[in-house]
Write an enzyme that holds these catalytic residues in place. Structure first.
Site, PDB file in Angstrom:
ATOM      1  N   ASP A 183       0.836  -1.204   0.000  1.00 42.41           N
ATOM      2  CA  ASP A 183       0.000   0.000   0.000  1.00 42.41           C
ATOM      3  C   ASP A 183       0.871   1.254   0.000  1.00 42.41           C
ATOM      4  O   ASP A 183       2.043   1.214   0.395  1.00 42.41           O
ATOM      5  CB  ASP A 183      -0.906  -0.011   1.234  1.00 42.41           C
ATOM      6  CG  ASP A 183      -2.150   0.855   1.049  1.00 42.41           C
ATOM      7  OD1 ASP A 183      -2.372   1.356  -0.073  1.00 42.41           O
ATOM      8  OD2 ASP A 183      -2.903   1.015   2.025  1.00 42.41           O
ATOM      9  N   GLU A 205       2.885   4.748  -4.287  1.00 46.22           N
ATOM     10  CA  GLU A 205       3.096   5.702  -5.394  1.00 46.22           C
ATOM     11  C   GLU A 205       4.528   6.261  -5.448  1.00 46.22           C
ATOM     12  O   GLU A 205       5.007   6.457  -6.578  1.00 46.22           O
ATOM     13  CB  GLU A 205       2.081   6.845  -5.288  1.00 46.22           C
ATOM     14  CG  GLU A 205       0.645   6.440  -5.491  1.00 46.22           C
ATOM     15  CD  GLU A 205       0.061   5.758  -4.254  1.00 46.22           C
ATOM     16  OE1 GLU A 205      -0.867   4.957  -4.406  1.00 46.22           O
ATOM     17  OE2 GLU A 205       0.553   6.004  -3.139  1.00 46.22           O
ATOM     18  N   ASP A 248      -8.747   4.266  -3.184  1.00 45.34           N
ATOM     19  CA  ASP A 248      -9.737   4.597  -2.159  1.00 45.34           C
ATOM     20  C   ASP A 248     -10.954   5.280  -2.769  1.00 45.34           C
ATOM     21  O   ASP A 248     -11.199   6.481  -2.608  1.00 45.34           O
ATOM     22  CB  ASP A 248      -9.091   5.512  -1.106  1.00 45.34           C
ATOM     23  CG  ASP A 248      -7.980   4.819  -0.342  1.00 45.34           C
ATOM     24  OD1 ASP A 248      -7.957   3.576  -0.336  1.00 45.34           O
ATOM     25  OD2 ASP A 248      -7.152   5.507   0.256  1.00 45.34           O
TER      26      ASP A 248
END
Length: 823
Positions: free
Chosen positions: A420, A423, A488
């Site tokens: 998670d 990026e 999300d």
């Protein structure tokens, strides 16, 4: 050949003229002088050209793909992240078979690969790409570079549509948009987003080419936004190369593309099962209770996903611990072993951030695992979760330190990884990595993280398939088994609406397992039963079935009201019954890159309007699915790509350009292609129990389809590279109509696998069958026709004249078998 080299296509003439005009003050990023050819030579199969300002290397990658790398003295280059460095045997064979032919004239060079030809015009220097003599793409100015920017400019054809850019919510055709190339979280997105978690610096054109900018740096992709006939890629640094891929069809184009960037290995079969997941489970007791609840409510379950509470009691302050919180999880090894015994795999979230307050901060610093600041010290910065450093996955020390943590957890029994915030979610520009600054490599961070996991998993367990789910990456990350999700998303109808678009856009460029947090993740004041049901119904026909959300509304169906549970239980069970079909899609993806979710325009390549459809898709070859994304809907108008289609739920027939499909809360539009074989198996509580010893084949008969065929691929579900090792079976089915009736032929290929049934009971169900057969045979055996369904058993057949279905049950030992149904 010389006269062809002298001839410039209208597209190139336009491109060259526009490039000369824009080479002046209006475009400061473009060199003022036009580029001129000087000389060329061949080197190891590549064409190397010296020009007045740069050296250009054209490297054949396969018969339909070419890398073009512009290099200039003093301009830093990074390695390619997109091109698979270790091509598999099939790819290597294809590459060795390339016989690029070079022809030279006074005006141009022609470098022909077979499916793609580069025409290099000498003055002014520009490269045009052709397929079968027709222009696909042409450099407008081509390469440009100055102190702060580098990139490329291409001419666009007038009617050309462009799909690509990765995760964006903009509509299928991205032409006319200027897209940031910087992977960035977009919390709570709905129906519009220009910048999200997983961007891709690549486009697929309606002219059947893919253009990939192999550059990991912060940049922009301008698809005719600033200048309607110019596609411009620009970046602050990075590799100054692009890859152009061509194909005669969209499937061939995708296959040529993944041959270059890497094929996605098959995931373990359990990845296609049902997941229990939320943000998050706070204790071992809670997790055990959730798994037990799925069993009590008769919901199949294959995985449980633990979010960040597994390593700390609070959201903030503990990231980087990456060790069990023994107060909340006192016996994690025993817990995971119990789950594994029950067919449930444990997946842990991990992040690349190590907080200075975490238990591992000192170890990370001492091990030289963290990215640096400009003074050469571990870079520290603040973000939502606390004061942190970032693991440098581009350094050997960083990768080794990180993998040692994973290795220990793997030995404890962890079955899969969830990466998670990769990026990375916060990535200061002054962060120094082993190969460059943050802005040079930002978009390849998740890619390198996935590679670290995949390579080490392969080394540690070479015979097993890893499970690696990640939020960000780069073109080619699929070769590391990366399973992306769409971030999300808002828990709203607006959040559900773009999910087909997002999955299709990613799947066309290699990421066939892109999926959403089913039910929506973010916010949502109260439970919306209809929205929840519609989202999870759609989930059956997308790559990964993983409801996930913030915990104030339970994401798991087992915790909702009886009506919700009863509807969704049947959908989850359907997901498992369709495993032979879905697993075959995974196999096809691993071989050719064909996405599991496919756009309708694959069916009719000449109807450009189909490229804009973001509301329906093909699930594999034989299902057409149109998710319901609005409330209070009782009918849906579904665009059809041609042919005849059957309603999966009631066998209603549709043809023409569109179908009006009536629905209720228990159904969404799911259509089946006429002539399709849909395989299914019996219910199970986990994929560990999968068996095709009893195999149902639903065949959708129609007079418009005289012949059709299908197959299923099977192996043991866990062995890495099972197909290459010969440890598999293919079960092939074919049907042919005649005046006498229909004949079905069954045969088996492959050497088999551990646990493969030696004999199968086949239940062949013919839909749209209009009359009671005169006789039925299976090989030398006559099948007895019974007149009541209660009498339907082995080696019998039953005709239901109300439903127009014929059920035939027989035994099959794997030898070639012919089944005849005669009028």
């Amino acid at each position: 050949m010389k006269e062809k080299a002298h001839t410039k296509s209208p597209v190139l003439v336009k491109a060259l003229g526009l490039g000369l005009f824009l080479a002046g003050a209006l475009q400061p990023a473009v060199a003022a002088d036009t580029r001129e050819y000087q000389q060329h030579h061949l080197q190891s199969g590549a064409l190397v050209i010296d020009t007045s300002d740069s050296q250009v290397t054209l490297t054949p990658l396969n018969s339909g793909a070419l890398e073009v790398h512009y290099q200039r003295e003093g301009l830093k280059q990074l390695p390619s992240f997109a091109i698979a460095p270790n091509r598999n045997d099939d790819s290597a064979q294809l590459k060795s078979d390339i016989h690029a032919q070079l022809s030279v004239s006074d005006d141009a060079l022609r470098f022909a690969l077979g499916g793609l030809t580069a025409v290099i015009h000498k003055s002014p220097f520009a490269i045009e790409y052709q397929r079968d003599g027709e222009s696909l793409l042409a450099e407008e100015h081509g390469f440009f570079a100055n102190q702060t920017m580098r990139g490329f400019r291409f001419a666009l054809q007038e009617s050309e549509k462009l799909i690509g850019g990765g995760q964006r919510v903009l509509g299928m055709d991205r032409r006319g948009h200027r897209l940031p190339l910087y992977n960035k979280a977009h919390y709570g997105y709905t129906t519009e987003s220009e910048q999200m978690y997983f961007g891709l610096p690549a486009v697929m054109s309606s002219n059947k080419y893919i253009l990939l900018f192999d550059n990991s740096a912060t940049g922009t992709m301008d698809l005719g936004a600033s200048e309607k006939d110019v596609m411009q890629f620009e970046a602050v640094a990075g590799r100054s190369s692009y890859i152009v891929v061509a194909g005669n069809s969209y499937p061939q184009l995708i296959e040529n593309y993944v041959d270059v960037t890497g094929r996605q290995p098959m995931p373990p079969r359990w990845a296609l099962g049902n997941f229990a997941s939320r943000f998050g489970y706070h204790s071992e007791q809670e997790v055990r209770g959730v798994v037990e609840k799925f069993r009590e409510e008769d919901f199949p379950l294959d995985a449980v996903v633990l979010d960040l509470y597994w390593f700390g009691p609070d959201i903030q302050g503990h990231m980087g611990n990456l060790a069990w919180d023994n107060h909340a999880f006192p016996t994690p090894v025993e817990m995971m072993a119990d789950f594994r015994e029950d067919g449930v795999n444990t997946i842990l979230v991990t992040e690349p951030f190590v907080l200075s307050t975490s238990e591992r901060w000192d170890s990370a610093v001492a091990s030289n695992a963290l990215a640096k600041n400009l003074a050469g010290q571990p870079k520290q910065f603040d973000f939502y979760f606390g004061n942190t450093g970032l693991i440098d996955v581009f350094s050997e020390d960083g990768r080794d330190w990180f993998w040692n943590i994973y290795r220990d957890l793997k030995q404890q029994g962890v079955a899969g990884w969830w990466g998670d915030l990769g990026e990375p979610e916060v990535h200061p520009s002054d962060t120094v990595h082993a190969i460059g600054m943050a802005d040079e490599i930002h978009n390849a961070y998740g890619h390198r993280w996935a590679q670290m996991l995949f390579d080490n998993e392969q080394a540690a367990s070479p015979d097993e398939r890893p499970f690696i789910m990640m939020r960000a990456g780069f073109p080619g990350s699929q070769r590391f088994g990366m399973i992306p999700w769409t971030g999300d998303v808002a828990r709203s109808w607006g959040g559900l609406k773009p999910q087909v678009e997002l999955a299709l856009q990613m799947g066309l460029l290699g990421f066939g397992y892109t999926h959403s947090d089913l039910g929506g993740f973010a916010d949502g004041e109260k439970f919306d039963r209809e929205l929840y049901i519609r989202w999870l119904q759609y989930g059956v026909f997308q790559p990964v079935y993983r409801p996930h959300a913030q915990e104030h509304i339970a994401p798991e169906p087992v915790f909702h009201d009886r009506k919700t549970r009863d509807i969704l239980r049947e959908y989850v069970k359907l997901r498992y019954r369709l495993l032979p079909y879905n697993y075959t899609l995974a196999f096809e993806n691993s071989q050719t890159g064909m996405p599991l979710m496919r756009p309708l325009f694959f069916e009719n390549e000449h109807t450009l309007a189909l490229m804009d459809n973001k509301d329906a898709y093909l699930w594999g070859n034989d299902f057409l699915v149109a998710p319901i994304t609005e409330e209070d809907i009782d009918a849906v108008n579904v665009q059809l790509p041609g042919g005849v289609w059957f309603d999966f739920w009631n066998d209603n027939q549709y043809s023409g350009d569109a179908a009006r499909v009536e629905v209720d809360l228990k159904t969404i539009p799911v259509l089946v292609r006429a002539g399709a074989f849909i395989p299914s198996v019996a219910d199970m509580k986990a994929t560990r129990d999968y068996s095709s010893a009893y195999l149902r084949l639903d065949y959708y008969a129609h007079a418009s389809v005289q012949q059709s065929s299908g197959y299923i691929y099977e192996d043991d579900g866990v062995t890495a590279n099972a197909f290459a090792k010969g440890q598999y079976e293919k079960l092939l089915f074919a049907g042919e109509r005649s005046e006498a009736g229909m004949t079905f032929n069954l045969k088996r290929q492959g050497e088999g696998y551990t646990g493969a049934p030696q004999n199968r009971v086949i239940e062949l169900v013919l839909h749209n069958w209009q009359q009671l057969p005169a006789n039925i045979t299976a090989g030398e055996q006559t099948i007895r026709i019974v007149d009541r369904v209660q009498q339907f058993a082995d080696n019998t057949a039953y005709y239901d004249k109300r439903k127009n279905t014929l059920q035939v049950k027989f035994h099959w030992n794997g030898e070639p078998l012919s089944v005849s149904v005669n009028h």
